[in-house]
Design a protein around this motif. Sequence first.
Motif, PDB file in Angstrom:
ATOM      1  N   GLY A  72      30.559 155.874  11.337  1.00  0.00           N
ATOM      2  CA  GLY A  72      30.876 154.414  11.680  1.00  0.00           C
ATOM      3  C   GLY A  72      29.363 154.221  12.450  1.00  0.00           C
ATOM      4  O   GLY A  72      28.719 153.123  12.924  1.00  0.00           O
ATOM      5  N   TYR A  76      26.691 151.588  11.823  1.00  0.00           N
ATOM      6  CA  TYR A  76      25.970 150.628  12.815  1.00  0.00           C
ATOM      7  C   TYR A  76      24.609 150.675  12.811  1.00  0.00           C
ATOM      8  O   TYR A  76      23.841 149.340  12.870  1.00  0.00           O
ATOM      9  CB  TYR A  76      26.615 151.085  14.179  1.00  0.00           C
ATOM     10  CG  TYR A  76      25.705 150.493  15.321  1.00  0.00           C
ATOM     11  CD1 TYR A  76      25.733 149.315  15.852  1.00  0.00           C
ATOM     12  CD2 TYR A  76      24.971 151.386  15.960  1.00  0.00           C
ATOM     13  CE1 TYR A  76      25.024 148.744  16.639  1.00  0.00           C
ATOM     14  CE2 TYR A  76      24.425 151.096  16.953  1.00  0.00           C
ATOM     15  CZ  TYR A  76      24.259 149.749  17.389  1.00  0.00           C
ATOM     16  OH  TYR A  76      23.627 149.381  18.575  1.00  0.00           O
ATOM     17  N   ALA A  99      32.112 140.777  15.438  1.00  0.00           N
ATOM     18  CA  ALA A  99      32.640 141.674  14.479  1.00  0.00           C
ATOM     19  C   ALA A  99      33.211 142.846  15.232  1.00  0.00           C
ATOM     20  O   ALA A  99      34.150 143.510  14.692  1.00  0.00           O
ATOM     21  CB  ALA A  99      31.618 142.213  13.529  1.00  0.00           C
ATOM     22  N   THR A 103      37.309 144.112  14.678  1.00  0.00           N
ATOM     23  CA  THR A 103      37.573 145.414  14.257  1.00  0.00           C
ATOM     24  C   THR A 103      38.411 146.322  14.987  1.00  0.00           C
ATOM     25  O   THR A 103      39.541 146.781  14.769  1.00  0.00           O
ATOM     26  CB  THR A 103      36.229 146.208  14.014  1.00  0.00           C
ATOM     27  OG1 THR A 103      35.318 145.558  13.120  1.00  0.00           O
ATOM     28  CG2 THR A 103      36.750 147.798  13.549  1.00  0.00           C
ATOM     29  N   ALA A 106      41.866 144.583  14.748  1.00  0.00           N
ATOM     30  CA  ALA A 106      42.561 144.976  13.585  1.00  0.00           C
ATOM     31  C   ALA A 106      42.919 146.310  13.688  1.00  0.00           C
ATOM     32  O   ALA A 106      44.137 146.829  13.314  1.00  0.00           O
ATOM     33  CB  ALA A 106      41.477 145.025  12.293  1.00  0.00           C
ATOM     34  N   GLY A 107      42.342 147.074  14.565  1.00  0.00           N
ATOM     35  CA  GLY A 107      42.689 148.840  14.749  1.00  0.00           C
ATOM     36  C   GLY A 107      44.040 148.835  15.460  1.00  0.00           C
ATOM     37  O   GLY A 107      44.836 149.595  15.372  1.00  0.00           O
ATOM     38  N   LEU A 152      31.422 146.276  12.232  1.00  0.00           N
ATOM     39  CA  LEU A 152      32.558 147.183  11.633  1.00  0.00           C
ATOM     40  C   LEU A 152      32.152 148.624  12.021  1.00  0.00           C
ATOM     41  O   LEU A 152      33.374 149.232  12.516  1.00  0.00           O
ATOM     42  CB  LEU A 152      32.743 147.115  10.361  1.00  0.00           C
ATOM     43  CG  LEU A 152      33.525 147.820   9.492  1.00  0.00           C
ATOM     44  CD1 LEU A 152      35.166 147.418   9.862  1.00  0.00           C
ATOM     45  CD2 LEU A 152      33.537 147.597   7.894  1.00  0.00           C
ATOM     46  N   GLY A 155      32.727 149.162  15.723  1.00  0.00           N
ATOM     47  CA  GLY A 155      34.362 149.026  16.030  1.00  0.00           C
ATOM     48  C   GLY A 155      34.855 150.392  15.774  1.00  0.00           C
ATOM     49  O   GLY A 155      35.826 150.946  16.419  1.00  0.00           O
ATOM     50  N   VAL A 156      34.613 150.990  14.173  1.00  0.00           N
ATOM     51  CA  VAL A 156      35.433 152.064  13.973  1.00  0.00           C
ATOM     52  C   VAL A 156      34.839 153.421  14.932  1.00  0.00           C
ATOM     53  O   VAL A 156      35.553 154.075  15.250  1.00  0.00           O
ATOM     54  CB  VAL A 156      34.837 152.503  12.582  1.00  0.00           C
ATOM     55  CG1 VAL A 156      35.299 153.865  12.113  1.00  0.00           C
ATOM     56  CG2 VAL A 156      35.501 151.525  11.680  1.00  0.00           C
TER      57      VAL A 156
END
Length: 283
Positions: A72, A76, A99, A103, A106-107, A152, A155-156
């Motif tokens: 991640g 980034y 974003a 993310t 969604a997690g 993304l 966020g990960v």
Amino acid sequence: MRLFLLTALTMLAFAANSVLNRWAVGPGHIGAVEFAVVRLLAGAAMLAGLVLWQRGGWAWSGARGRVAGVAGLSAYLLGFSLAYRGLDAGTGALVLFGAVQVTMFAGALIACEAVPPRRWAGAGLALVGLVLIAAPGAAGPGPLALMAVAGLGWGVYSLAGRGSADPLAATAWNFLLSVPLVLPLALLAGLSVPDGRGVALAVVSGAATSGLGYALWYRLLPQLGAARAAVAQLSVPVIAALGGAALLAELPGPRFWAAAALVLGGVALASLPYRSLTSRSNP
């Protein structure tokens, strides 16, 4: 007051990353990939130094979330730098921030966390704001897609680091382990020779506004709590836009401010705890 000032300083550091990257890459002082590499190396050196200074030694911080964290962070760094070849500082920060929040949302769904209706509504508003930014005529689809990839990735990275027992050491290891992943990709892409200003801006971004900024943020997170920390970050795109206007003559237009109101308002709605939203009606 001390907590407020330190939090404000950290938000300035986050926004400065956007301004510094755009300042270096936009005019061609340094290539986007070269900026990412120098930033990564400077950040890794600063964080490793902080760990050694605070603990007097070095130890493995554990493998939990390490693969996702390294992947991640690498996505980034590369997406962030490449996107700023075609985005102004404020728009880039807004797309990145939106974003990241999508993310993280969604997690939460993947982890089967309970999602109240107001959080759905907030996520919807933020998505509308991102669509407005991505509408025809706002910016090229390539830079927007790259910044979305950066969001993304961050966020990960954030999801992978939740619950870390030693966030500073974990972040230092993520930076260090990203070097052998990012550097070969950079060499394959081909590196050019930057000028002195480009290198200096990348070093400041890596060592100061990334390395020291992240270290300060991890120190403040336990005092802020998740809700206040999320709301505090609402200021980053606006600060970046103002910095871009002052230093780079990139004055955002009406589309940016309309999208900013939707994205930031949506994230605020999704982030604020339910009690704070109902306390006035139920004193």
